[in-house]
Design a protein around this motif. Structure first.
Motif, PDB file in Angstrom:
ATOM      1  N   GLU A  25       0.824  -1.207   0.000  1.00 50.92           N
ATOM      2  CA  GLU A  25       0.000   0.000   0.000  1.00 50.92           C
ATOM      3  C   GLU A  25       0.861   1.260   0.000  1.00 50.92           C
ATOM      4  N   LEU A  26       1.916   1.251   0.810  1.00 48.49           N
ATOM      5  CA  LEU A  26       2.815   2.400   0.861  1.00 48.49           C
ATOM      6  C   LEU A  26       3.469   2.630  -0.495  1.00 48.49           C
ATOM      7  N   ALA A  27       3.895   1.566  -1.153  1.00 49.70           N
ATOM      8  CA  ALA A  27       4.505   1.704  -2.482  1.00 49.70           C
ATOM      9  C   ALA A  27       3.516   2.310  -3.461  1.00 49.70           C
ATOM     10  N   SER A  28       2.276   1.890  -3.388  1.00 47.33           N
ATOM     11  CA  SER A  28       1.252   2.409  -4.296  1.00 47.33           C
ATOM     12  C   SER A  28       0.961   3.883  -4.030  1.00 47.33           C
ATOM     13  N   SER A  50       2.333  11.235  12.278  1.00 47.06           N
ATOM     14  CA  SER A  50       1.152  10.677  11.617  1.00 47.06           C
ATOM     15  C   SER A  50       1.537   9.934  10.348  1.00 47.06           C
ATOM     16  N   LEU A  51       0.621   9.128   9.894  1.00 46.18           N
ATOM     17  CA  LEU A  51       0.787   8.415   8.645  1.00 46.18           C
ATOM     18  C   LEU A  51       0.946   9.391   7.485  1.00 46.18           C
ATOM     19  N   HIS A  52       0.234  10.497   7.550  1.00 47.95           N
ATOM     20  CA  HIS A  52       0.286  11.496   6.479  1.00 47.95           C
ATOM     21  C   HIS A  52       1.685  12.063   6.310  1.00 47.95           C
ATOM     22  N   THR A  53       2.336  12.373   7.403  1.00 48.63           N
ATOM     23  CA  THR A  53       3.693  12.907   7.339  1.00 48.63           C
ATOM     24  C   THR A  53       4.643  11.868   6.762  1.00 48.63           C
ATOM     25  N   ALA A  54       4.541  10.636   7.245  1.00 45.75           N
ATOM     26  CA  ALA A  54       5.432   9.579   6.760  1.00 45.75           C
ATOM     27  C   ALA A  54       5.244   9.346   5.264  1.00 45.75           C
ATOM     28  N   VAL A  55       4.003   9.285   4.802  1.00 48.99           N
ATOM     29  CA  VAL A  55       3.746   9.071   3.377  1.00 48.99           C
ATOM     30  C   VAL A  55       4.279  10.248   2.558  1.00 48.99           C
TER      31      VAL A  55
END
Length: 107
Positions: A25-28, A50-55
């Motif tokens: 999912e992260l790769a996508s 947060s997940l948003h920052t990491a992505v």
């Protein structure tokens, strides 16, 4: 791209307070966002746990663009439209995964 995202698996990659993404999912998500970021000189990302920052940071790295962490206490007006557009792009990229907490992202 980052080595773990070249041949992604369904192992957990990120987990922030129950918001989770697998490496696949992260790769996508990061790959799609990286395509939008390609060619920029830098991108601003809210510096929150947060997940948003990491992505956003992973996408910037994948695009070869520096990610500039921004204190979320800085007001929207001070950031300008470019930074706000980045936050909306991160939110839109994560929407299909139904893991959003709307309070975490400007948009």
């Amino acid at each position: 791209m980052l080595p773990a995202l070249r041949d992604p698996t369904d192992r957990p990659a990120l987990d922030f307070a129950g918001d989770r993404l697998t490496y696949r999912e992260l790769a996508s998500v990061a790959g799609a966002l990286a395509a939008e970021l390609a060619g920029r000189t830098r991108v601003a990302v809210w510096a929150t746990p947060s997940l948003h920052t990491a992505v956003g940071v992973v996408a910037a790295l994948a695009a070869g663009v520096p990610a500039v962490p921004v204190n979320p206490k800085v007001g929207e007006r001070e950031l300008g439209p470019g930074a706000l557009a980045m936050q909306r792009a991160i939110k839109a990229a994560l929407d299909p995964y139904d893991i959003l907490n709307p309070g975490k992202v400007i948009g």
